[in-house]
Design an enzyme around this catalytic site. Structure first.
Site, PDB file in Angstrom:
ATOM      1  N   ILE A  22     -66.128 -18.371  36.628  1.00  0.00           N
ATOM      2  CA  ILE A  22     -66.234 -17.067  35.990  1.00  0.00           C
ATOM      3  C   ILE A  22     -67.655 -16.785  35.540  1.00  0.00           C
ATOM      4  O   ILE A  22     -67.924 -15.796  34.862  1.00  0.00           O
ATOM      5  CB  ILE A  22     -65.264 -16.952  34.802  1.00  0.00           C
ATOM      6  CG1 ILE A  22     -65.393 -18.154  33.875  1.00  0.00           C
ATOM      7  CG2 ILE A  22     -63.835 -16.812  35.302  1.00  0.00           C
ATOM      8  CD1 ILE A  22     -64.519 -18.089  32.648  1.00  0.00           C
ATOM      9  N   GLY A  23     -68.565 -17.658  35.938  1.00  0.00           N
ATOM     10  CA  GLY A  23     -69.965 -17.440  35.625  1.00  0.00           C
ATOM     11  C   GLY A  23     -70.796 -18.564  36.214  1.00  0.00           C
ATOM     12  O   GLY A  23     -70.297 -19.648  36.516  1.00  0.00           O
ATOM     13  N   GLY A  25     -75.152 -20.071  36.410  1.00  0.00           N
ATOM     14  CA  GLY A  25     -76.543 -19.942  35.998  1.00  0.00           C
ATOM     15  C   GLY A  25     -77.350 -21.051  36.625  1.00  0.00           C
ATOM     16  O   GLY A  25     -76.836 -21.854  37.415  1.00  0.00           O
ATOM     17  N   PHE A  27     -78.303 -23.650  35.283  1.00  0.00           N
ATOM     18  CA  PHE A  27     -77.875 -24.956  34.798  1.00  0.00           C
ATOM     19  C   PHE A  27     -76.625 -25.448  35.516  1.00  0.00           C
ATOM     20  O   PHE A  27     -76.358 -26.646  35.578  1.00  0.00           O
ATOM     21  CB  PHE A  27     -77.574 -24.877  33.287  1.00  0.00           C
ATOM     22  CG  PHE A  27     -76.424 -23.973  32.963  1.00  0.00           C
ATOM     23  CD1 PHE A  27     -75.119 -24.453  32.967  1.00  0.00           C
ATOM     24  CD2 PHE A  27     -76.642 -22.651  32.673  1.00  0.00           C
ATOM     25  CE1 PHE A  27     -74.062 -23.618  32.684  1.00  0.00           C
ATOM     26  CE2 PHE A  27     -75.591 -21.811  32.387  1.00  0.00           C
ATOM     27  CZ  PHE A  27     -74.292 -22.290  32.396  1.00  0.00           C
ATOM     28  N   VAL A  30     -69.674 -22.066  34.951  1.00  0.00           N
ATOM     29  CA  VAL A  30     -68.713 -21.921  33.867  1.00  0.00           C
ATOM     30  C   VAL A  30     -67.371 -21.569  34.488  1.00  0.00           C
ATOM     31  O   VAL A  30     -67.281 -20.659  35.312  1.00  0.00           O
ATOM     32  CB  VAL A  30     -69.140 -20.827  32.874  1.00  0.00           C
ATOM     33  CG1 VAL A  30     -68.034 -20.575  31.854  1.00  0.00           C
ATOM     34  CG2 VAL A  30     -70.424 -21.216  32.162  1.00  0.00           C
ATOM     35  N   ASP A 140     -82.187 -18.092  19.652  1.00  0.00           N
ATOM     36  CA  ASP A 140     -81.968 -17.159  20.760  1.00  0.00           C
ATOM     37  C   ASP A 140     -80.889 -16.147  20.403  1.00  0.00           C
ATOM     38  O   ASP A 140     -79.967 -15.892  21.190  1.00  0.00           O
ATOM     39  CB  ASP A 140     -81.588 -17.921  22.023  1.00  0.00           C
ATOM     40  CG  ASP A 140     -81.757 -17.070  23.290  1.00  0.00           C
ATOM     41  OD1 ASP A 140     -82.421 -16.017  23.217  1.00  0.00           O
ATOM     42  OD2 ASP A 140     -81.218 -17.460  24.341  1.00  0.00           O
TER      43      ASP A 140
END
Length: 354
Positions: A22-23, A25, A27, A30, A140
């Protein structure tokens, strides 16, 4: 005696089903996941790269001793080796069905009404106060890293760039420069002194808070960046004495709140404790903003938004041994930089309901 970190891990899923990605990046990925023993949903955030693993480890270390209804909960971790011998680190985090404030604002026309901002901001400030009392700087803070529950409750998320600058034993002033040589965060939300690599303090989060309030009200960062030369604009922010553009039509209480947050001198910024008593976030009966009666009102909670929305960490990721942010600015200036370089950082990435 079992500490909170170990005790909380007794609740982590032993048998769990990994759903669709669902995601994603820089890294890793997810996944939405389900505990097969209870049927409950959670988020499995994994990484295999060294930079991603470092960020997940930092997030785990930060969250391990935190227990607040205003902070995202980590329910477990799994650091193991894959079949091919590759290291794989996974954090199990609670699922916030409302998504990020950025995503919520997008679904309601791009901005939030000031009365809703007032509600959300107070809970963000409460979360910051808790972090600061525990010696932690989030580093952040922005709408992408603030998540919403279905009842309208707010939780701070994405602690991959967070720093513990005070442990209750050492004076905080001696710890201001003790953080490692890299900086996480997103430039358009970062305090000028952080961009200049002068140090990190709790007041850095207060600046980012002001930027986040502006983002909720306008749907954009407070800085108007020239897309043709964003690097030059960022350097001006770090060296100048200007503050972000305040929202038009904001109440006098809201403007005053922003002025308390967005002081270029960090010593003049209000603390999270002081801000809780500011009229803009005061929840006492009878507190009314000086607004036009005709202004629109948005709901204080969102039903069935069902998405997370945050940035991947391609450019602002915190790496062991990486150069401080000013050094990275120079490197980025040497190549063709676009606006997206300054609107992407952290570990939480876009999560869409499938």
């Amino acid at each position: 005696m079992c500490g909170r970190w170990q005790c909380s891990f007794q609740l982590q899923p032993i048998e769990w089903m990994k759903g669709k990605v669902i995601g994603s990046g820089s890294f890793g990925n997810v996944h939405l996941a389900m505990d097969q023993a209870t049927g409950s949903l959670f988020v499995a955030k994994s990484a295999t790269s060294e930079s991603g693993i470092f960020s997940l480890k930092n997030e785990a270390n930060i969250l391990e001793n935190l227990d607040s209804p205003y902070i995202i909960k980590c329910i477990g971790k799994d650091f193991s080796l894959a079949k091919n011998g590759e290291k794989k680190h996974t954090l199990f985090l609670e699922y916030m069905a409302g998504g990020s404030l950025s995503d919520v604002a997008e679904k309601f026309g791009g901005t939030l009404d000031e009365r809703v901002i007032h509600l959300y901001t107070r809970e963000i400030v409460v979360g910051l106060r808790y972090l600061h009392q525990n010696g932690i700087v989030h580093s952040d803070l922005k709408c992408k890293n603030v998540l919403l529950g279905l009842s309208g409750n707010i939780k701070l998320a994405d602690f991959g760039a967070a720093k513990k600058i005070y442990d209750g034993k050492k004076n905080v002033k001696t710890w201001m420069r003790s953080w490692d040589s890299c900086l996480g965060g997103t430039p358009l939300w970062m305090a000028p002194e952080v961009l200049r690599n002068e140090g990190l303090d709790f007041s850095s989060d207060i600046w980012s808070l002001g930027c986040t309030v502006i983002e909720m009200a306008t749907g954009k960062p407070g800085w108007h960046i020239d897309r043709s030369n964003p690097m030059d604009e960022i350097l001006k922010i770090s060296r100048g004495d200007k503050v972000p553009h305040f929202p038009l039509g904001f109440s006098k209480e809201g403007i005053d709140f922003l002025e308390k947050c967005l002081q270029t001198d960090p010593r003049k910024r209000w603390t999270s404790q002081e801000l809780l008593h500011h009229p803009f976030v005061d929840v006492r009966p009878g507190i009314v903003f000086s607004r036009k009666a005709s202004d629109a009102f948005s709901p204080s909670s969102v039903l069935d938004v069902g998405s997370y929305d945050s940035y991947d960490s391609s450019d602002d990721e915190c790496l062991e041994g990486s150069t401080p942010f000013p050094g990275r600015l120079k490197k980025m200036a040497a190549r063709n930089v676009s606006e997206k370089d300054f609107q992407s950082s952290g570990d939480w990435i876009t999560v869409r309901k499938r």
